[in-house]
Scaffold this motif. Structure first.
Motif, PDB file in Angstrom:
ATOM      1  N   VAL A   1       5.661   3.586   0.929  1.00  0.00           N
ATOM      2  CA  VAL A   1       5.009   2.339   0.553  1.00  0.00           C
ATOM      3  C   VAL A   1       5.308   1.306   1.633  1.00  0.00           C
ATOM      4  N   TRP A   2       4.257   0.704   2.133  1.00  0.00           N
ATOM      5  CA  TRP A   2       4.388  -0.312   3.177  1.00  0.00           C
ATOM      6  C   TRP A   2       3.983  -1.680   2.646  1.00  0.00           C
ATOM      7  N   ALA A   3       4.588  -2.710   3.231  1.00  0.00           N
ATOM      8  CA  ALA A   3       4.133  -4.083   3.036  1.00  0.00           C
ATOM      9  C   ALA A   3       3.397  -4.525   4.301  1.00  0.00           C
TER      10      ALA A   3
ATOM     11  N   GLY B   1      -2.246 -14.778  11.385  1.00  0.00           N
ATOM     12  CA  GLY B   1      -3.221 -15.094  12.413  1.00  0.00           C
ATOM     13  C   GLY B   1      -4.616 -14.600  12.096  1.00  0.00           C
ATOM     14  N   GLY B   2      -4.948 -14.549  10.806  1.00  0.00           N
ATOM     15  CA  GLY B   2      -6.284 -14.126  10.393  1.00  0.00           C
ATOM     16  C   GLY B   2      -6.479 -12.627  10.349  1.00  0.00           C
ATOM     17  N   LYS B   3      -5.382 -11.861  10.448  1.00  0.00           N
ATOM     18  CA  LYS B   3      -5.475 -10.410  10.406  1.00  0.00           C
ATOM     19  C   LYS B   3      -4.435  -9.838   9.448  1.00  0.00           C
ATOM     20  N   VAL B   4      -4.726  -8.644   8.918  1.00  0.00           N
ATOM     21  CA  VAL B   4      -3.743  -7.919   8.119  1.00  0.00           C
ATOM     22  C   VAL B   4      -2.940  -7.052   9.078  1.00  0.00           C
ATOM     23  N   VAL B   5      -1.635  -7.321   9.177  1.00  0.00           N
ATOM     24  CA  VAL B   5      -0.791  -6.597  10.126  1.00  0.00           C
ATOM     25  C   VAL B   5       0.384  -5.960   9.380  1.00  0.00           C
ATOM     26  N   PRO B   6       0.925  -4.855   9.895  1.00  0.00           N
ATOM     27  CA  PRO B   6       2.073  -4.221   9.237  1.00  0.00           C
ATOM     28  C   PRO B   6       3.277  -5.150   9.232  1.00  0.00           C
ATOM     29  N   ASP B   7       3.999  -5.175   8.130  1.00  0.00           N
ATOM     30  CA  ASP B   7       5.212  -5.969   8.012  1.00  0.00           C
ATOM     31  C   ASP B   7       6.444  -5.053   8.048  1.00  0.00           C
ATOM     32  N   GLN B   8       6.557  -4.164   7.031  1.00  0.00           N
ATOM     33  CA  GLN B   8       7.688  -3.246   6.997  1.00  0.00           C
ATOM     34  C   GLN B   8       7.459  -2.160   5.960  1.00  0.00           C
ATOM     35  N   GLU B   9       8.086  -1.009   6.164  1.00  0.00           N
ATOM     36  CA  GLU B   9       8.116  -0.012   5.116  1.00  0.00           C
ATOM     37  C   GLU B   9       9.118  -0.465   4.066  1.00  0.00           C
TER      38      GLU B   9
ATOM     39  N   CYS C   1       0.852  -1.193   0.000  1.00  0.00           N
ATOM     40  CA  CYS C   1       0.000   0.000   0.000  1.00  0.00           C
ATOM     41  C   CYS C   1       0.881   1.234   0.000  1.00  0.00           C
ATOM     42  N   PRO C   2       0.564   2.249  -0.831  1.00  0.00           N
ATOM     43  CA  PRO C   2       1.305   3.513  -0.759  1.00  0.00           C
ATOM     44  C   PRO C   2       0.795   4.346   0.412  1.00  0.00           C
ATOM     45  N   CYS C   3       0.782   3.720   1.559  1.00  0.00           N
ATOM     46  CA  CYS C   3       0.239   4.332   2.776  1.00  0.00           C
ATOM     47  C   CYS C   3       0.881   3.647   3.964  1.00  0.00           C
ATOM     48  N   ALA C   4       0.893   4.339   5.088  1.00  0.00           N
ATOM     49  CA  ALA C   4       1.349   3.761   6.342  1.00  0.00           C
ATOM     50  C   ALA C   4       0.160   3.083   7.031  1.00  0.00           C
ATOM     51  N   PRO C   5       0.393   2.235   8.025  1.00  0.00           N
ATOM     52  CA  PRO C   5      -0.719   1.593   8.730  1.00  0.00           C
ATOM     53  C   PRO C   5      -1.663   2.613   9.356  1.00  0.00           C
TER      54      PRO C   5
END
Length: 386
Positions: free
Chosen positions: A367-369, A374-382, A284-288
Motif C-alpha cells: 500500500v502506497w501513499a 505542484g498540480g500532480k499526483v506524485v509518490p509519497d511513501q510506501e 492505493c494498494p499498488c505501487a506507482p
C-alpha cells in the motif's frame, strides 16, 4: 518457493508454457488443453465513459498495451480486445456481463473495475465459468462469495483501509478526523476500515451521494468545520472528492484530505482545482505505475502519449496472465480457469500467486501513499505493514 520464469511480452515474466502446447493449435489437442486458441478474445469491463471513467480508461489502456504487444509477437494468432463500458454502474453490470458470457470467444475478463459493479456481475461470471481478474475492485467481501471465477491482482481494503488510518495517525498525527463516504460498496467499506484504526480520533462522520448525484456539499462542510478536525478521510471516487475539497477550501477549512484509490487520479485535481487539491494524500494498494518494472512506463507512453495512471500496470499484468493462458493453448473457459488458478509469475507491478478465494498472495500486497504536489499526483511513501 516462487519459480524464476522466462521473460516474455515486453519484460513481463509469465508462467512457463505447457509442454507441447502451441500458440495456435488446430486440433489433435483435447478440450481440457484448450483446443484452437486462434480467434480468442479477452474483454475489459469497467467505466470508459461517464463520471467515473478516468480510472477505467487507465486500466483499459494497460490492457490495450498488453494485447498490442502480444499481437505483434503472435501475428499468426492474434487476440481481440473487447471493451465493455459499464460507466461504473451496478445497474448496467448484469446486462453487460451477459453480453460477455454470450460471446463464446471471450475466454477471460480484466475487471470488473469497481466493487459495486463486481457485486452485480460476478455471480453471472461464476455461473458461466468465465474467469475474471479485477485490477482495482478492492471491497474485501468480493472474495467471500464463493465465486469460483474471481481473482484480484491487488490488495483489498483490509490492507488499504488500515494503512490509510495508520498514515493519518502516524504521519499526519491528526487527533481529530472527520470521515465521509459515498455509500457505495467500495467507499463505505473503505471508510469503515479507516474508522476502526482511528477509534476515538473520529470527530464525526457523514454520508454523501456518489455517481454524480450530488454537487452541493455545504451541509457536510459545515459539519467538518464544526468538528475541529485537522484531517478528513473520504471513501469514494474522485469527482465528489474534488468538489468536497473545493468547497472545504472555500469555507476556510484547511484540514488535510486523505482518500483512497478511487480518488487517486489527476481528474481529482481537475475537479478540486489545483490550489485546493494541493497537499491531498491519496492511498492505493499498488505501487506507482510510473515506476513499474521493465519498459512498461516507456511502452505505455509510446502507445498512448501519456504516462500510465493508477492501475494501468495492474491491468496490464492481469491481461498478460490471460494472454499467457491463450499462448499455452487454453482457449476454453474451463481450461483458462484452471490455468489462472495455478498461475505463478512475475509482472511489472507485482509477483502473482492467488489464494483459494482468488486473493493476491498477502506477501505481495503493498500500500502506497501519494501526494498532490505542484498540480500532480506524485509518490509519497510506501506505508509500512502493521
Amino acid at each position: 518457493m516462487r519459480q524464476k520464469l522466462a521473460r516474455v511480452l515486453g519484460g513481463v515474466a509469465l508462467m512457463a508454457l505447457v509442454t507441447g502446447a502451441a500458440a495456435c493449435s488446430s486440433g489433435g489437442g483435447d478440450d481440457t488443453a484448450g483446443g484452437d486458441s486462434c480467434g480468442s478474445k479477452i474483454a475489459f469491463f469497467g467505466a470508459l465513459t461517464g463520471s467515473s471513467a478516468a480510472l477505467g480508461i487507465n486500466e483499459n489502456n494497460g490492457v490495450k498495451l498488453a494485447v498490442d504487444k502480444y499481437n505483434k509477437e503472435n501475428a499468426d494468432c492474434k487476440v481481440e480486445l473487447v471493451p465493455l463500458d459499464s460507466q461504473g454502474s451496478p445497474d448496467q453490470a448484469p446486462q453487460l456481463a451477459q453480453k460477455a458470457i454470450d460471446d463464446e470467444k471471450i475466454v477471460g475478463i480484466v475487471g470488473p473495475a469497481y466493487s459495486g459493479e463486481s457485486e452485480a456481475a460476478n455471480p453471472l461470471f461464476s455461473e458461466a465459468g468465465l474467469v475474471h481478474l479485477t485490477a482495482s475492485a478492492t471491497r474485501p467481501s468480493l472474495a467471500d462469495q464463493n465465486w469460483k471465477t474471481f481473482f484480484r491482482v491487488v490488495g483489498n481494503d483490509l490492507s488499504q483501509g488500515p494503512a490509510a488510518g495508520r498514515y493519518i495517525k502516524d504521519v499526519l498525527k491528526a487527533e481529530k478526523v472527520f470521515v465521509i463516504d459515498d455509500q457505495s460498496a467500495y467507499g463505505a467499506g473503505l471508510a469503515d476500515e479507516v474508522k476502526k484504526v482511528l477509534g476515538a480520533a473520529v470527530a464525526g462522520n457523514d454520508k454523501v451521494q456518489g455517481e454524480g448525484k450530488q454537487t452541493d456539499f455545504s451541509a457536510t462542510v459545515t459539519r467538518v468545520k464544526s468538528s475541529g478536525a485537522t484531517a478528513v478521510f473520504y471513501g469514494g471516487y474522485y469527482q465528489e472528492a474534488g468538489l468536497i475539497r473545493k468547497q472545504l477550501t472555500a469555507a476556510g477549512v484547511k484540514a488535510v484530505l486523505v482518500a483512497g484509490d478511487g480518488v487517486n487520479d489527476p481528474a481529482y485535481i481537475n475537479s478540486a482545482g489545483q490550489a485546493a487539491a494541493e497537499g491531498t494524500i491519496l492511498t492505493c494498494p499498488c505501487a506507482p505505475a510510473t515506476e513499474a518494472r521493465g519498459t512498461f512506463a516507456a511502452d505505455y507512453k509510446a502507445l498512448h502519449g501519456t504516462d500510465p495512471g493508477t492501475y494501468s500496470d495492474t491491468a496490464f499484468d492481469a491481461a498478460n496472465i490471460l494472454l499467457a493462458g491463450i499462448k499455452a493453448g487454453k482457449a476454453t473457459r474451463p481450461a483458462m480457469l484452471e490455468f489462472v488458478k495455478g498461475y505463478t509469475g512475475e509482472g511489472v507491478a507485482a509477483n502473482y500467486k492467488f489464494t483459494e478465494t482468488g486473493e493476491l498472495d498477502p506477501a505481495e500486497v503493498k500500500v502506497w501513499a501519494f501526494k498532490v504536489q505542484g498540480g500532480k499526483v506524485v509518490p509519497d511513501q510506501e506505508i509500512p505493514k502493521a
